[in-house]
Design an enzyme around this catalytic site. Structure first.
Site, PDB file in Angstrom:
ATOM      1  N   GLY A  56       0.823  -1.198   0.000  1.00 24.38           N
ATOM      2  CA  GLY A  56       0.000   0.000   0.000  1.00 24.38           C
ATOM      3  C   GLY A  56       0.857   1.247   0.000  1.00 24.38           C
ATOM      4  N   CYS A  57       0.339   2.323   0.565  1.00 25.95           N
ATOM      5  CA  CYS A  57       1.079   3.584   0.627  1.00 25.95           C
ATOM      6  C   CYS A  57       2.422   3.368   1.311  1.00 25.95           C
ATOM      7  CB  CYS A  57       0.259   4.624   1.383  1.00 25.95           C
ATOM      8  SG  CYS A  57       1.134   6.192   1.646  1.00 25.95           S
ATOM      9  N   PHE A  58       3.491   3.818   0.675  1.00 21.12           N
ATOM     10  CA  PHE A  58       4.813   3.500   1.216  1.00 21.12           C
ATOM     11  C   PHE A  58       5.215   4.316   2.436  1.00 21.12           C
ATOM     12  CE2 PHE A  58       6.822   5.789  -2.775  1.00 21.12           C
ATOM     13  CZ  PHE A  58       6.320   7.018  -2.369  1.00 21.12           C
ATOM     14  N   TRP A  59       4.480   5.357   2.776  1.00 18.20           N
ATOM     15  CA  TRP A  59       4.843   6.155   3.952  1.00 18.20           C
ATOM     16  C   TRP A  59       4.786   5.321   5.238  1.00 18.20           C
ATOM     17  CZ3 TRP A  59       1.157  10.810   2.664  1.00 18.20           C
ATOM     18  CH2 TRP A  59       1.696  11.534   1.586  1.00 18.20           C
TER      19      TRP A  59
END
Length: 218
Positions: A56-59
């Site tokens: 998912g979102c890499f943050w």
């Protein structure tokens, strides 16, 4: 284009005719990790190993791994597609073929690949295909990219074990792609260690609540 057609398009990998051309020169990024100060692109100490995770979102995914003892450095970027040296904006269109991923460089004497895999499986939902929660599109697909055949086999064995655990709870199937690592392109400085720079920033990680049965012994 209708809403349905737009949604369906976001869930499909682009064809070679559709992908964006990219560029020859790498996108500028940070030289050092914002938290540890270690070099993002090396050189790294002898004996370090690497793995790429897309969840998912890499943050949020990057923060998960930089906190693990034995992880030397992490970096976010793009992999698994066709466009060379893509920007974040290009990747978000879905027309690069890349997934958002985290490069994890770790000391196998301190933390094992199986331990990292357990975090990977438990901290996101690997059954959602081309999405992760509210983040929809091929960019957010679940992937594991390894740097040798032995590690790939370890990852595949872990997938099989977690698939059984999910099935016992009526969940699945696992849609995670596991291959040896394609080219990895570092993301822009702004995205590196984003949640250390922006502690209240977005984190979309949500697990299934199913524990990973992988043996964690060194």
């Amino acid at each position: 284009m209708s809403f349905f057609d737009s949604y369906r398009k976001k869930m499909q990998m682009p064809s070679k005719e559709e992908v964006l051309p990219g560029r020859v020169q790498p996108i500028p990024t940070a030289a050092a990790h914002f938290v540890s100060g270690h070099p993002l692109k090396g050189p790294w100490p002898d004996g370090m190993k690497q793995v790429l995770f897309g969840m998912g979102c890499f943050w949020g995914a990057e923060r998960l791994f930089w906190q693990v003892p034995g992880v030397y450095v992490t970096a976010v970027g793009y992999a698994g597609g066709i466009t060379p040296n893509p920007t974040y904006e290009e990747t978000c269109t879905g027309l690069t073929g890349h997934a958002e991923v985290v490069l994890v460089v770790y000391d196998p004497k301190v933390v094992t690949l199986n331990e990292l895999l357990a975090l990977f499986w438990e901290e996101h939902d690997p059954t959602q295909g081309m999405r992760q929660g509210n983040d929809i599109g091929t960019t957010y697909r679940s992937v594991i990219y390894t740097f040798n055949a032995v590690d790939r086999a370890v990852a595949e064995k872990s997938r099989d074990a977690y698939s059984q655990a999910l099935a016992s709870r009526g969940l699945g199937p696992v849609t995670t792609q596991i291959t040896e690592a394609p080219d990895f392109y570092y993301a822009e400085d702004y995205h590196q260690q984003y949640l250390a720079k922006n502690p209240d920033g977005y984190c979309g990680l949500r697990g299934t609540g199913v524990s990973c049965p992988i043996p964690l012994a060194h």
